[in-house]
Design an enzyme around this catalytic site. Structure first.
Site, PDB file in Angstrom:
ATOM      1  N   GLU A  68       0.823  -1.226   0.000  1.00  0.00           N
ATOM      2  CA  GLU A  68       0.000   0.000   0.000  1.00  0.00           C
ATOM      3  C   GLU A  68       0.856   1.276   0.000  1.00  0.00           C
ATOM      4  O   GLU A  68       0.306   2.387  -0.108  1.00  0.00           O
ATOM      5  CB  GLU A  68      -0.916   0.036   1.236  1.00  0.00           C
ATOM      6  CG  GLU A  68      -2.134  -0.858   1.133  1.00  0.00           C
ATOM      7  CD  GLU A  68      -1.817  -2.337   1.210  1.00  0.00           C
ATOM      8  OE1 GLU A  68      -0.959  -2.718   2.035  1.00  0.00           O
ATOM      9  OE2 GLU A  68      -2.395  -3.118   0.428  1.00  0.00           O
ATOM     10  N   ILE A  74       9.928  -9.770   4.518  1.00  0.00           N
ATOM     11  CA  ILE A  74      10.836 -10.876   4.854  1.00  0.00           C
ATOM     12  C   ILE A  74      10.498 -12.093   3.988  1.00  0.00           C
ATOM     13  O   ILE A  74       9.377 -12.596   4.034  1.00  0.00           O
ATOM     14  CB  ILE A  74      10.733 -11.222   6.352  1.00  0.00           C
ATOM     15  CG1 ILE A  74      11.042  -9.972   7.189  1.00  0.00           C
ATOM     16  CG2 ILE A  74      11.689 -12.362   6.715  1.00  0.00           C
ATOM     17  CD1 ILE A  74      10.760 -10.127   8.671  1.00  0.00           C
ATOM     18  N   THR A  83       7.015 -14.593   3.769  1.00  0.00           N
ATOM     19  CA  THR A  83       6.101 -13.980   2.810  1.00  0.00           C
ATOM     20  C   THR A  83       6.015 -14.812   1.548  1.00  0.00           C
ATOM     21  O   THR A  83       6.937 -14.790   0.732  1.00  0.00           O
ATOM     22  CB  THR A  83       6.601 -12.544   2.462  1.00  0.00           C
ATOM     23  OG1 THR A  83       6.847 -11.854   3.665  1.00  0.00           O
ATOM     24  CG2 THR A  83       5.611 -11.783   1.639  1.00  0.00           C
ATOM     25  N   HIS A 120       4.438 -14.281  -1.029  1.00  0.00           N
ATOM     26  CA  HIS A 120       4.426 -13.422  -2.216  1.00  0.00           C
ATOM     27  C   HIS A 120       5.569 -12.415  -2.156  1.00  0.00           C
ATOM     28  O   HIS A 120       5.435 -11.285  -2.618  1.00  0.00           O
ATOM     29  CB  HIS A 120       3.101 -12.669  -2.310  1.00  0.00           C
ATOM     30  CG  HIS A 120       1.910 -13.544  -2.194  1.00  0.00           C
ATOM     31  ND1 HIS A 120       1.681 -14.585  -3.056  1.00  0.00           N
ATOM     32  CD2 HIS A 120       0.899 -13.554  -1.303  1.00  0.00           C
ATOM     33  CE1 HIS A 120       0.567 -15.189  -2.698  1.00  0.00           C
ATOM     34  NE2 HIS A 120       0.078 -14.597  -1.629  1.00  0.00           N
TER      35      HIS A 120
HETATM   36  C1  DLZ Z   1       0.428 -10.064   2.752  1.00  0.00           C
HETATM   37  C2  DLZ Z   1       1.784  -9.615   3.164  1.00  0.00           C
HETATM   38  C3  DLZ Z   1       2.796 -10.559   3.412  1.00  0.00           C
HETATM   39  C4  DLZ Z   1       2.548 -12.024   3.269  1.00  0.00           C
HETATM   40  N1  DLZ Z   1       4.014 -10.181   3.825  1.00  0.00           N
HETATM   41  C5  DLZ Z   1       4.282  -8.858   3.964  1.00  0.00           C
HETATM   42  C6  DLZ Z   1       5.575  -8.422   4.369  1.00  0.00           C
HETATM   43  O1  DLZ Z   1       6.493  -9.190   4.632  1.00  0.00           O
HETATM   44  N2  DLZ Z   1       5.779  -7.085   4.480  1.00  0.00           N
HETATM   45  C7  DLZ Z   1       4.801  -6.158   4.212  1.00  0.00           C
HETATM   46  O2  DLZ Z   1       5.076  -4.961   4.308  1.00  0.00           O
HETATM   47  N3  DLZ Z   1       3.576  -6.557   3.836  1.00  0.00           N
HETATM   48  C8  DLZ Z   1       3.293  -7.869   3.715  1.00  0.00           C
HETATM   49  N4  DLZ Z   1       2.052  -8.291   3.333  1.00  0.00           N
HETATM   50  C9  DLZ Z   1       0.968  -7.279   3.256  1.00  0.00           C
HETATM   51  C10 DLZ Z   1       0.867  -6.600   1.891  1.00  0.00           C
HETATM   52  O3  DLZ Z   1       1.882  -5.612   1.792  1.00  0.00           O
HETATM   53  C11 DLZ Z   1      -0.510  -5.911   1.772  1.00  0.00           C
HETATM   54  O4  DLZ Z   1      -0.715  -5.073   2.891  1.00  0.00           O
HETATM   55  C12 DLZ Z   1      -1.660  -6.884   1.716  1.00  0.00           C
HETATM   56  O5  DLZ Z   1      -1.454  -7.845   0.713  1.00  0.00           O
HETATM   57  C13 DLZ Z   1      -2.990  -6.158   1.447  1.00  0.00           C
HETATM   58  O6  DLZ Z   1      -2.948  -5.541   0.156  1.00  0.00           O
END
Ligand code: DLZ
Length: 166
Positions: free
Chosen positions: A60, A84, A88, A90
């Site tokens: 975001e 990380i 994560t 994705h």
């Molecule tokens: C979903 C997600 C995951 C799995 N890991 C992280 C992360 O390691 N760091 C981070 O800043 N945000 C992560 N997010 C959240 C996504 O950035 C996002 O907020 C969601 O997919 C909602 O759009």
């Protein structure tokens, strides 16, 4: 004649900064935020000239930065997050979109947007870069923000001056 070297001073007085910080991995992004605020304070930025915007995750950050850049209310936008790989699924997607998006905001709006996002393989690595062992990426991004706003001010002044070689 020697070439002239231009670089930004580390003086933040009078400049306005927005910080966009992700709540995902908050135990680390809060350290990045502390680092960024510490740097801005040390470089003379007044509290009234700093606005902090919290977003759910790093994904975001770019759109939030875009809205802030378009407002023209800030001289630079400092983006903070922690992604990380080991946690994560994705990772490539979130990290790639954040990096690409932040770069695009700067290019589209002409407002400097600083990349203070830690991308790490493990929690340990992320901790090290968020102030434990290898510096604090929030602090570094804020220092870079102050330097770059000063450099751009110098460039603007330089471009305004008549060319004295003619
Ligand atoms: C979903 C997600 C995951 C799995 N890991 C992280 C992360 O390691 N760091 C981070 O800043 N945000 C992560 N997010 C959240 C996504 O950035 C996002 O907020 C969601 O997919 C909602 O759009």
């Amino acid at each position: 004649m020697k070439p002239q070297i231009h670089q930004g001073k580390l003086d933040g007085k009078g400049f306005r900064f927005a910080i966009v910080v992700s709540r995902w991995n908050d135990f680390l992004t809060s350290r990045l935020l502390e680092g960024a605020l510490d740097a801005l304070e040390r470089l003379g930025v007044e509290e009234k000239d700093i606005q902090i915007f919290k977003v759910p995750g790093s994904f975001e950050i770019p759109l939030t930065a875009l809205k802030l850049a378009r407002s023209r209310k800030f001289d630079a936008i400092i983006c903070l997050g922690v992604i990380i790989r080991g946690e994560t699924p994705h990772f490539e997607y979130v990290a790639g979109e954040a990096a690409k998006g932040i770069g695009q905001v700067a290019m589209q709006t002409d407002v400097p947007v600083l990349f203070g996002i830690v991308t790490a393989d493990t929690v340990q690595q992320a901790m090290d870069r968020a102030g434990v062992k290898m510096g604090n990426k929030g602090f570094e991004a804020a220092m870079a923000a102050v330097e770059i706003v000063n450099l751009y001010k110098n460039i603007e002044n330089l471009l305004k001056k008549p060319n004295d070689s003619n």
